[in-house]
Design an enzyme around this catalytic site. Sequence first.
Site, short mmCIF file in Angstrom:
data_model
loop_
_atom_site.label_atom_id
_atom_site.label_comp_id
_atom_site.label_asym_id
_atom_site.label_seq_id
_atom_site.Cartn_x
_atom_site.Cartn_y
_atom_site.Cartn_z
CG ASP A 170 -2.11 0.98 1.04
OD1 ASP A 170 -2.39 1.38 -0.11
OD2 ASP A 170 -2.71 1.37 2.05
CG ASP A 210 -11.48 0.93 1.65
OD1 ASP A 210 -11.24 -0.27 1.46
OD2 ASP A 210 -12.44 1.53 1.14
CG ASP A 222 -3.61 -1.88 -3.55
OD1 ASP A 222 -4.46 -1.99 -4.45
OD2 ASP A 222 -3.90 -1.52 -2.40
#
Length: 465
Positions: A256, A439, A295
């Site tokens: 991330d 999130d 990601d």
Amino acid sequence: MRSFNRVMAITVSAATALSVVIAAPAAAAQELVVNGTFASGTAPWWASANTSMAVDAGRLRVDVAGGTANPWDAMIGQNDIPLAEGKSYTLSFDASASAQVTAVTTVQLADSPYTNTLTKAISLTTASKRFSFPFTSSLSTSAGQVSFQLGKNAGFSFFVDNVSLTETTTQPGSGPVAMTSGFYVDPDSNPAVWVRNNSGDSRAARIESAISSKPMARWFGGWSGDIRAAVSNYVAAADSADKLPVLVAYNIPGRDACGEHSGGGAGSESAYKTWISAFADGIGNRPAVVIIEPDSLGDFGCMDGTEIEARNRMLTYATEQFRDKTPNTWAYLDAANAGWVAADKMAARLKDAGVGNVRGFAVNVSNYYTTSQSATYASSVNASLGGGAKWVIDTSRNGNGSNGEWCNPAGRKLGTTTQLGGADGTEMLLWVKVPGDSDGNCGIARDTPAGQFSPAIAVRLIDGT
């Protein structure tokens, strides 16, 4: 573990539920390579200039001259391989070399223009290794060729055995799905635990009906403790229930990098390799679906060149672990979403990260783009890859599409529940992100850290508000 002699086909009902149809035992796949074990000598294999070959201790030994300029300047191969466009095949073999070298294996036309339908670089060492490459043919021909291109190296000896090319196109529901009677519902997902612990809450019944009773992925990371045991226990529970589990590997260092709300991961490249190897060990021969590192290929814009190179090494290693250790697993590298990275650029990143070692790629993980938008994007990525890859779409929160925000945006809605198949060649629609899990400290859940379940978020996803 139950016997794999029981073959099942999965069909999708009108209500998109999975039902089981008992099928007759499948016939063995036709072997397209002749004398791939070299039990009958070397014929019909041929050797080009700069090589000589002979059977040595039950395997083919190829002595390769040095000083060649191109891989194809020293080759062995077999011609007259039949191929059908659009059908899926798997090329597999055992190979080693007298020195550490890189070679190339191909499935292609035997004559000009030598069109390739499969080209794979193979890293060889003195230890014999099993290689397996699934692909979808872009050719229809009776004049195909399997080759090993050995040039552009110093002189060495190449050893190969158990060469096999078989068609793997079967009825819908083949692979790990065919071994089970549907997808596994995680009894200890975050929403399921919340419902169990809050049965008196007025929202519990709605969350149970709409979310926690549905199949979704289990995410594994540093919080999972002994990763081999954690994965093994989860897959074993699904296997005992005759269901297919969906797992997410989420522990790559610097994860991330752009969003930062879910930062962390393993402490080093070597620690990650140890972790992901144990993850694959935990699955073993049991059926599973794995999404590899959400990601991880979208984050490149927030990383420097050294970090990107390390990430590609780790992802390639991960794909090799699933390829080599989990024969009944379909693994998919994460390929971001329709609004993040251009399709051709993502295809290049997937290639560098080893997508050819696994089933394909996943799109829209933890995002909101519609299934149609996601399928269009995935199809473009696949075209840039040359075709033949498979893909899955995360539909957990895409019922209302994207409003351009990614971190707990308002007005989103649950999407189609987990099922086999989808539009435009999509292999599966999956709830990868757990609906109701935050999130990060943002959007409609500014006080809810990433990964923590919020009943308020869950209800808003049910209602689309």
